[in-house]
Structures are given as structure tokens and as C-alpha cells.
Design a protein around this motif. Structure first.
Motif, PDB file in Angstrom:
ATOM      1  N   ALA A 157       0.688  -1.196  -0.008  1.00  0.00           N
ATOM      2  CA  ALA A 157       0.169  -0.054  -0.030  1.00  0.00           C
ATOM      3  C   ALA A 157       0.885   1.245  -0.058  1.00  0.00           C
ATOM      4  O   ALA A 157       0.546   2.220  -0.773  1.00  0.00           O
ATOM      5  N   GLN A 158       1.741   1.294   0.702  1.00  0.00           N
ATOM      6  CA  GLN A 158       2.716   2.553   0.777  1.00  0.00           C
ATOM      7  C   GLN A 158       3.902   2.402   0.100  1.00  0.00           C
ATOM      8  O   GLN A 158       4.456   3.443  -0.463  1.00  0.00           O
ATOM      9  N   GLY A 159       4.550   1.099   0.013  1.00  0.00           N
ATOM     10  CA  GLY A 159       5.672   1.189  -0.768  1.00  0.00           C
ATOM     11  C   GLY A 159       5.570   1.037  -2.313  1.00  0.00           C
ATOM     12  O   GLY A 159       6.472   1.085  -3.069  1.00  0.00           O
ATOM     13  N   GLY A 160       4.335   0.448  -2.675  1.00  0.00           N
ATOM     14  CA  GLY A 160       3.892   0.246  -4.274  1.00  0.00           C
ATOM     15  C   GLY A 160       4.771  -1.037  -4.612  1.00  0.00           C
ATOM     16  O   GLY A 160       4.855  -1.246  -6.154  1.00  0.00           O
ATOM     17  N   TYR A 161       5.228  -1.763  -3.933  1.00  0.00           N
ATOM     18  CA  TYR A 161       5.969  -3.072  -4.491  1.00  0.00           C
ATOM     19  C   TYR A 161       4.879  -4.068  -4.834  1.00  0.00           C
ATOM     20  O   TYR A 161       3.693  -4.174  -4.541  1.00  0.00           O
ATOM     21  N   ASP A 162       5.173  -4.874  -5.904  1.00  0.00           N
ATOM     22  CA  ASP A 162       4.350  -5.781  -6.583  1.00  0.00           C
ATOM     23  C   ASP A 162       4.829  -7.122  -6.854  1.00  0.00           C
ATOM     24  O   ASP A 162       4.354  -7.780  -7.540  1.00  0.00           O
ATOM     25  N   ALA A 163       6.152  -7.450  -6.431  1.00  0.00           N
ATOM     26  CA  ALA A 163       6.561  -8.739  -6.722  1.00  0.00           C
ATOM     27  C   ALA A 163       7.497  -9.371  -5.398  1.00  0.00           C
ATOM     28  O   ALA A 163       8.184  -8.439  -4.731  1.00  0.00           O
ATOM     29  N   PHE A 164       7.160 -10.495  -4.907  1.00  0.00           N
ATOM     30  CA  PHE A 164       7.580 -10.936  -3.605  1.00  0.00           C
ATOM     31  C   PHE A 164       8.203 -12.251  -3.735  1.00  0.00           C
ATOM     32  O   PHE A 164       7.816 -13.147  -4.691  1.00  0.00           O
TER      33      PHE A 164
END
Length: 279
Positions: A157-164
Motif C-alpha cells: 500500500a505505501q511502498g508500491g511493491y508488486d513482486a515478492f
């Protein structure tokens, strides 16, 4: 050429530093415990003199002014030392000390934009993540220990990361024994990690990157705790996010191999089936 800086927040006894030195131009190891900093400085004296490693002996804070703060060093297990005051039922197991502190924004402002940040700060990981994102600091690669689902929520939500990816702290020494990584210079090097190390990051972590929707299902199955969530952005990932099934098969296989290696080590001999499992 831009300096590639790696931040080791909660460096402990420096177990990850040899790996980080292979991955960046500068490693900034931040550790509050003075005794552990002494160990790091003695072990990596040459790298410090070369300017490749900086040891910040301070408490890292999310916000506020720099200065002395109360810190709680565990009497038995130094990995449990923490900035927040321990609960009343366990506080007798800690020594309260006064130590210098710096904010995470000040530390990064001093040494430069991060390529990777490892966050392993007992009971304070979420606060550091919020401070980073509030300061618009979103490195290409980041990881944080995840005792709460809040860590994943903040990264999305705050970092905007989308791969984990997920790293199980309990099996790092087994899963990543003689593990081949790619150095900052592009060399393939085999490296092992000691117990309590965080292990590799980014493309060096085994398995493909996962989308957020699939990854949250993995968390539901695996649970939280001594597990590090690694995050990046899809456009930076070398591999496209894989299917949930493919990830789970690979993840379970790696854990099975780790358990086999642990059993072989414990009994001091490798049975035929053990050799096959640990291959």
C-alpha cells in the motif's frame, strides 16, 4: 557511476556482511549493541579501512531527533534486544542501557540512496518501513522480518511493491549452503550463510517472484514469524511472477531438502535416501 549501497539494519554479529560486500560498493551496517559492533569491527577491519564497510553503532529510529535513547539488551539472546520497552512479564530478562540514536532518513541521507535495505529490528520493523516510505525512499530491493501481516500491507500500500519472495529464517543456513549468487561485478560465486543470518536478497533468493495476490496465499499457508518478505517491482524482476502452484512446489521442495540436510548433519552420516533428498 552510481555507488551501489546496501543497508543492513539490525546487523547483529555481521553474519550477512560477507555476502553484502559481494553485492555492493558500500555496506552500511547499523547495530545498536556495542558488543556486537566491536565483533563486526574486529572481523571486518580490512573492509572498514578500505571504505567498503561502515559500522553505525546506534539505535535506528523512525523519526525524531538524534540523541541518547533507552535500549533493551537481552541478557541471554542478543537477537531479542529491542528499542521498544519490553512487556512487564519479560523485562527482567533485559538490561536497560542508554545509547546514541539516528533516524533512518538521516542515515540514508549520509551514505546515499539504497540499492537494498534489510530490516530486522525487533518489534520495530513496521515503524522503519513507514518512515522510509514517508521520506519517499523505495529501494529496488527491500526485505523485512514479518511477525505481522502489517509488513506485507505496508510494502504493497505505501511502498508500491508488486513482486515478492519469502525466506524462512529457520532454514537459511541449510537452504542456502554453498548457494550460487551473482556478485555486483557479475561473477557467479558459491557462498554459505551462518545461523541467524538473513540470507540472500533479490534474484539470489531461490524461486520466482510472486504477485501480491498469490503471495498473500503463501503467507496464509506458511504463517508469519521468523520469515523475511522480500519485495521488488515487476519491471525490475529478472523473472516474471510465477503461478501459485509452481511457487508452492518449489518452496516445499526447498524446505524438504533443508530438513534432510539438518537430519544428516545431526546424525553425522548420510543414508542413501538422505543423499537423494539433500541433493
Amino acid at each position: 557511476m552510481t555507488t551501489q549501497v546496501i543497508y543492513d539494519l539490525g546487523a547483529n554479529n555481521g553474519g550477512d556482511i560477507p555476502y553484502y560486500l559481494l553485492k555492493g560498493d558500500l555496506v552500511v551496517a547499523v547495530e545498536a549493541n556495542p558488543a556486537l559492533c566491536d565483533l563486526i569491527q574486529a572481523k571486518f577491519k580490512v573492509e572498514i579501512e578500505q571504505g567498503r564497510l561502515v559500522v553505525e553503532n546506534c539505535v535506528v529510529k523512525a523519526e525524531g531527533e538524534s540523541g541518547e535513547v533507552d535500549f533493551y539488551i537481552h541478557n541471554v539472546h542478543h537477537v531479542l534486544s529491542q528499542l521498544p520497552r519490553p512487556d512487564a512479564d519479560v523485562i527482567d530478562g533485559y538490561e536497560q542501557v542508554s545509547l546514541p540514536s539516528k533516524t533512518i532518513a538521516d542515515i540514508i541521507g549520509q551514505y546515499g540512496p539504497p540499492h537494498y535495505i534489510k530490516i530486522d529490528i525487533e518489534h520495530y520493523d513496521a515503524q522503519i518501513l513507514r518512515a522510509l516510505f514517508a521520506a519517499d525512499i523505495r529501494p529496488p530491493y527491500i526485505s523485512s522480518e514479518s511477525h505481522s501481516i502489517e509488513i506485507f500491507a505496508l510494502l504493497v500500500a505505501q511502498g508500491g511493491y508488486d513482486a515478492f519472495k519469502l525466506v524462512d529464517g529457520r532454514t537459511v543456513a541449510e537452504v542456502y549452503a554453498n548457494h550460487t549468487i551473482t556478485s555486483h561485478q557479475g561473477e557467479k560465486i558459491a557462498i554459505s550463510f551462518p545461523g541467524h543470518a538473513a540470507g540472500p536478497f533479490g534474484e539470489d533468493v531461490e524461486g520466482p517472484w510472486m504477485s501480491g495476490s498469490d503471495f498473500v496465499q503463501v503467507l496464509a499457508i506458511e504463517g508469519l514469524g521468523w520469515k523475511d518478505i522480500h519485495a521488488t517491482h515487476r519491471h525490475q524482476a529478472a523473472t516474471k511472477p510465477a503461478s501459485l502452484l509452481k511457487h508452492l512446489v518449489g518452496y516445499v521442495d526447498r524446505k524438504s531438502k533443508a530438513k534432510s540436510r539438518e537430519m544428516i548433519k545431526r546424525f553425522g552420516k548420510a543414508l542413501p535416501w538422505g543423499r537423494r533428498s539433500a541433493a
